[in-house]
Design an enzyme around this catalytic site. Sequence first.
Site, PDB file in Angstrom:
ATOM      1  N   ASN A 105     152.775  66.471   1.645  1.00  0.00           N
ATOM      2  CA  ASN A 105     153.923  66.584   2.273  1.00  0.00           C
ATOM      3  C   ASN A 105     154.777  67.714   1.966  1.00  0.00           C
ATOM      4  O   ASN A 105     154.814  68.259   1.017  1.00  0.00           O
ATOM      5  CB  ASN A 105     154.651  65.308   2.280  1.00  0.00           C
ATOM      6  CG  ASN A 105     153.944  63.970   2.501  1.00  0.00           C
ATOM      7  OD1 ASN A 105     152.897  64.160   3.202  1.00  0.00           O
ATOM      8  ND2 ASN A 105     154.476  62.963   2.202  1.00  0.00           N
ATOM      9  N   HIS A 122     150.645  71.703   0.204  1.00  0.00           N
ATOM     10  CA  HIS A 122     150.794  72.393   1.413  1.00  0.00           C
ATOM     11  C   HIS A 122     151.952  73.175   1.669  1.00  0.00           C
ATOM     12  O   HIS A 122     152.566  73.322   2.791  1.00  0.00           O
ATOM     13  CB  HIS A 122     150.404  71.394   2.575  1.00  0.00           C
ATOM     14  CG  HIS A 122     149.053  70.815   2.791  1.00  0.00           C
ATOM     15  ND1 HIS A 122     148.772  69.672   3.282  1.00  0.00           N
ATOM     16  CD2 HIS A 122     147.907  71.450   2.200  1.00  0.00           C
ATOM     17  CE1 HIS A 122     147.317  69.576   3.060  1.00  0.00           C
ATOM     18  NE2 HIS A 122     147.162  70.614   2.432  1.00  0.00           N
ATOM     19  N   SER A 193     145.270  60.023   5.806  1.00  0.00           N
ATOM     20  CA  SER A 193     143.812  59.960   6.443  1.00  0.00           C
ATOM     21  C   SER A 193     142.966  60.168   5.648  1.00  0.00           C
ATOM     22  O   SER A 193     141.766  60.085   5.806  1.00  0.00           O
ATOM     23  CB  SER A 193     144.210  60.452   7.912  1.00  0.00           C
ATOM     24  OG  SER A 193     144.363  61.892   7.796  1.00  0.00           O
ATOM     25  N   ALA A 235     153.671  51.566   2.524  1.00  0.00           N
ATOM     26  CA  ALA A 235     154.007  51.906   1.143  1.00  0.00           C
ATOM     27  C   ALA A 235     155.504  51.452   0.772  1.00  0.00           C
ATOM     28  O   ALA A 235     155.606  51.100  -0.295  1.00  0.00           O
ATOM     29  CB  ALA A 235     153.972  53.551   1.110  1.00  0.00           C
TER      30      ALA A 235
HETATM   31  C1  BJW Z   1     151.071  54.771   6.173  1.00  0.00           C
HETATM   32  C2  BJW Z   1     152.194  54.193   6.717  1.00  0.00           C
HETATM   33  C3  BJW Z   1     153.091  53.632   5.879  1.00  0.00           C
HETATM   34  C4  BJW Z   1     151.265  55.337   8.385  1.00  0.00           C
HETATM   35  N1  BJW Z   1     152.501  53.527   4.600  1.00  0.00           N
HETATM   36  N2  BJW Z   1     150.634  54.494   5.003  1.00  0.00           N
HETATM   37  C5  BJW Z   1     135.571  70.913   4.367  1.00  0.00           C
HETATM   38  C6  BJW Z   1     134.752  70.422   5.381  1.00  0.00           C
HETATM   39  C7  BJW Z   1     135.491  70.430   6.613  1.00  0.00           C
HETATM   40  C8  BJW Z   1     136.388  71.325   7.056  1.00  0.00           C
HETATM   41  C9  BJW Z   1     136.883  71.814   5.875  1.00  0.00           C
HETATM   42  C10 BJW Z   1     136.565  71.681   4.566  1.00  0.00           C
HETATM   43  N3  BJW Z   1     137.195  72.616   3.631  1.00  0.00           N
HETATM   44  C11 BJW Z   1     138.286  73.128   4.382  1.00  0.00           C
HETATM   45  C12 BJW Z   1     138.183  73.033   5.755  1.00  0.00           C
HETATM   46  C13 BJW Z   1     139.117  73.282   6.976  1.00  0.00           C
HETATM   47  C14 BJW Z   1     140.397  72.673   7.163  1.00  0.00           C
HETATM   48  C15 BJW Z   1     140.043  71.207   6.965  1.00  0.00           C
HETATM   49  O1  BJW Z   1     140.162  70.328   6.394  1.00  0.00           O
HETATM   50  N4  BJW Z   1     139.547  70.640   8.447  1.00  0.00           N
HETATM   51  C16 BJW Z   1     139.579  69.051   8.652  1.00  0.00           C
HETATM   52  C17 BJW Z   1     140.758  68.533   9.206  1.00  0.00           C
HETATM   53  C18 BJW Z   1     138.310  69.116   9.333  1.00  0.00           C
HETATM   54  N5  BJW Z   1     141.125  72.907   5.731  1.00  0.00           N
HETATM   55  C19 BJW Z   1     141.751  74.064   5.548  1.00  0.00           C
HETATM   56  O2  BJW Z   1     141.879  74.747   6.598  1.00  0.00           O
HETATM   57  C20 BJW Z   1     142.632  74.264   4.413  1.00  0.00           C
HETATM   58  N6  BJW Z   1     142.374  75.500   3.824  1.00  0.00           N
HETATM   59  C21 BJW Z   1     141.425  75.830   3.145  1.00  0.00           C
HETATM   60  O3  BJW Z   1     140.512  74.779   3.146  1.00  0.00           O
HETATM   61  O4  BJW Z   1     141.160  76.970   2.714  1.00  0.00           O
HETATM   62  C22 BJW Z   1     139.959  77.693   2.334  1.00  0.00           C
HETATM   63  C23 BJW Z   1     139.143  77.891   3.527  1.00  0.00           C
HETATM   64  C24 BJW Z   1     139.601  78.858   4.241  1.00  0.00           C
HETATM   65  C25 BJW Z   1     139.060  79.242   5.576  1.00  0.00           C
HETATM   66  C26 BJW Z   1     137.739  78.544   6.020  1.00  0.00           C
HETATM   67  C27 BJW Z   1     137.481  77.660   5.279  1.00  0.00           C
HETATM   68  C28 BJW Z   1     138.065  77.235   4.135  1.00  0.00           C
HETATM   69  C29 BJW Z   1     144.274  74.047   4.635  1.00  0.00           C
HETATM   70  C30 BJW Z   1     144.712  72.868   5.263  1.00  0.00           C
HETATM   71  C31 BJW Z   1     146.207  72.857   5.351  1.00  0.00           C
HETATM   72  C32 BJW Z   1     146.618  71.537   6.143  1.00  0.00           C
HETATM   73  N7  BJW Z   1     147.933  71.875   6.640  1.00  0.00           N
HETATM   74  C33 BJW Z   1     148.653  70.750   7.311  1.00  0.00           C
HETATM   75  C34 BJW Z   1     149.755  71.487   7.838  1.00  0.00           C
HETATM   76  C35 BJW Z   1     150.889  71.651   6.674  1.00  0.00           C
HETATM   77  C36 BJW Z   1     152.282  72.276   7.081  1.00  0.00           C
HETATM   78  C37 BJW Z   1     152.938  71.200   8.041  1.00  0.00           C
HETATM   79  O5  BJW Z   1     153.364  70.074   7.582  1.00  0.00           O
HETATM   80  O6  BJW Z   1     153.290  71.661   9.312  1.00  0.00           O
HETATM   81  O7  BJW Z   1     148.965  69.602   6.307  1.00  0.00           O
HETATM   82  S1  BJW Z   1     147.651  69.825   8.656  1.00  0.00           S
HETATM   83  C38 BJW Z   1     148.363  68.322   8.030  1.00  0.00           C
HETATM   84  O8  BJW Z   1     147.355  67.445   7.796  1.00  0.00           O
HETATM   85  C39 BJW Z   1     149.394  68.478   7.021  1.00  0.00           C
HETATM   86  C40 BJW Z   1     149.123  67.138   6.177  1.00  0.00           C
HETATM   87  O9  BJW Z   1     149.449  67.461   4.978  1.00  0.00           O
HETATM   88  C41 BJW Z   1     147.424  66.975   6.363  1.00  0.00           C
HETATM   89  C42 BJW Z   1     147.254  65.669   5.999  1.00  0.00           C
HETATM   90  O10 BJW Z   1     147.626  64.814   6.844  1.00  0.00           O
HETATM   91  P1  BJW Z   1     148.021  63.521   6.410  1.00  0.00           P
HETATM   92  O11 BJW Z   1     149.284  63.718   5.550  1.00  0.00           O
HETATM   93  O12 BJW Z   1     146.970  62.701   5.751  1.00  0.00           O
HETATM   94  O13 BJW Z   1     148.566  62.534   7.517  1.00  0.00           O
HETATM   95  P2  BJW Z   1     147.648  61.795   8.683  1.00  0.00           P
HETATM   96  O14 BJW Z   1     148.640  61.781  10.000  1.00  0.00           O
HETATM   97  O15 BJW Z   1     146.385  62.558   8.981  1.00  0.00           O
HETATM   98  O16 BJW Z   1     147.553  60.386   8.106  1.00  0.00           O
HETATM   99  C43 BJW Z   1     148.718  59.636   7.805  1.00  0.00           C
HETATM  100  C44 BJW Z   1     148.211  58.126   7.237  1.00  0.00           C
HETATM  101  O17 BJW Z   1     149.168  57.490   6.803  1.00  0.00           O
HETATM  102  C45 BJW Z   1     147.317  57.377   7.974  1.00  0.00           C
HETATM  103  O18 BJW Z   1     146.148  57.075   7.206  1.00  0.00           O
HETATM  104  C46 BJW Z   1     148.037  56.181   8.251  1.00  0.00           C
HETATM  105  O19 BJW Z   1     147.341  55.067   8.531  1.00  0.00           O
HETATM  106  C47 BJW Z   1     149.002  56.170   7.228  1.00  0.00           C
HETATM  107  N8  BJW Z   1     150.421  55.415   7.156  1.00  0.00           N
HETATM  108  N9  BJW Z   1     152.350  54.575   8.224  1.00  0.00           N
HETATM  109  C48 BJW Z   1     151.426  54.008   4.239  1.00  0.00           C
HETATM  110  N10 BJW Z   1     154.005  52.930   6.205  1.00  0.00           N
END
Ligand code: BJW
Length: 244
Positions: A105, A122, A193, A235
């Site tokens: 976050n 992040h 997620s 949570a």
């Molecule tokens: C509750 C609840 C309650 C609801 N109580 N729970 C390997 C395989 C495939 C792809 C890749 C890979 N390695 C890298 C990649 C590419 C990419 C990636 O992962 N893509 C996938 C999506 C396919 N990763 C990257 O690009 C990363 N960099 C990198 O790998 O560099 C090396 C590289 C460079 C170039 C090429 C290749 C490699 C960087 C990732 C940066 C992510 N940035 C963001 C934005 C940050 C800034 C901002 O906030 O604006 O980060 S994206 C967004 O997703 C944000 C979050 O931190 C992140 C995760 O999301 P999160 O927190 O999990 O949210 P949700 O909405 O997905 O889930 C919410 C959950 O809460 C749900 O499960 C609900 O059920 C739950 N919930 N209410 C408890 N009350």
Amino acid sequence: MPTDSLERARATLAGAARVTALTGSGISAESGVPTFRGAGGLWRTHRAEDLATPEAFTRDPRMVWEWYAWRQEVVALAEPNAGHAALAALERRLEPGAFTLVTQNVDGLHQRAGNTEPLELHGTLWRVRCTECGEERALIEPVTESLPPRCALCDGIERPGVVWFGEELPEEVFEMAVEACRRSDVVVVVGTSGVVYPAAALVEIARAAGATVIDVNPEARGPDSERRIALAGPAGTILPALVR
Ligand code: BJW
Ligand code: ZN
């Protein structure tokens, strides 16, 4: 959620010498901060994930900044919830150095709840960086100047101090998170997620190193196993019961 899962999780946590918590946007949902992929993951007509990219920023820095400025406003008006407070209590309860908080976050709510030094994988909403000269500055309130904000030194466009898709995570921060996961007896995964890498790999690293993973998420699904306990629920309810 079966009560015996909660009891087992409580006992496992109580017996752990080293603990890591890995949090995602779900932990802030009950504070009114939208998650990325659930309901509320839309801003105007845009998917949050499409805005969190360097390409979107290059194309339209002003629009991307309007999204971040709006999120800063939302977070500035939000308060940490009972889930954040439980993780702060867990840090206080364990020996110094035995607890590591790793968060995806950018909202700063863990610090406001009392956790001392969360590893922010992040980045943060509360720093900006000049895209021309690299100068950084901390923000104490949401940006109010005309968007995009500009660097006081060189007039370059400033960007949010967050990590977008395709960008590297801060190396030292990620290494400390890997180390913490390798050394922990228990990793509590909250509100993510688990689809975004490399953050998601931390859970795999912990599991491979022998940690028990406790999953706190309304979508958490069983089955439980020797090294995995699913606690399905919000949570703000589950974490206080787990840490109590
Ligand atoms: C509750 C609840 C309650 C609801 N109580 N729970 C390997 C395989 C495939 C792809 C890749 C890979 N390695 C890298 C990649 C590419 C990419 C990636 O992962 N893509 C996938 C999506 C396919 N990763 C990257 O690009 C990363 N960099 C990198 O790998 O560099 C090396 C590289 C460079 C170039 C090429 C290749 C490699 C960087 C990732 C940066 C992510 N940035 C963001 C934005 C940050 C800034 C901002 O906030 O604006 O980060 S994206 C967004 O997703 C944000 C979050 O931190 C992140 C995760 O999301 P999160 O927190 O999990 O949210 P949700 O909405 O997905 O889930 C919410 C959950 O809460 C749900 O499960 C609900 O059920 C739950 N919930 N209410 C408890 N009350
Ligand atoms: Zn500059």
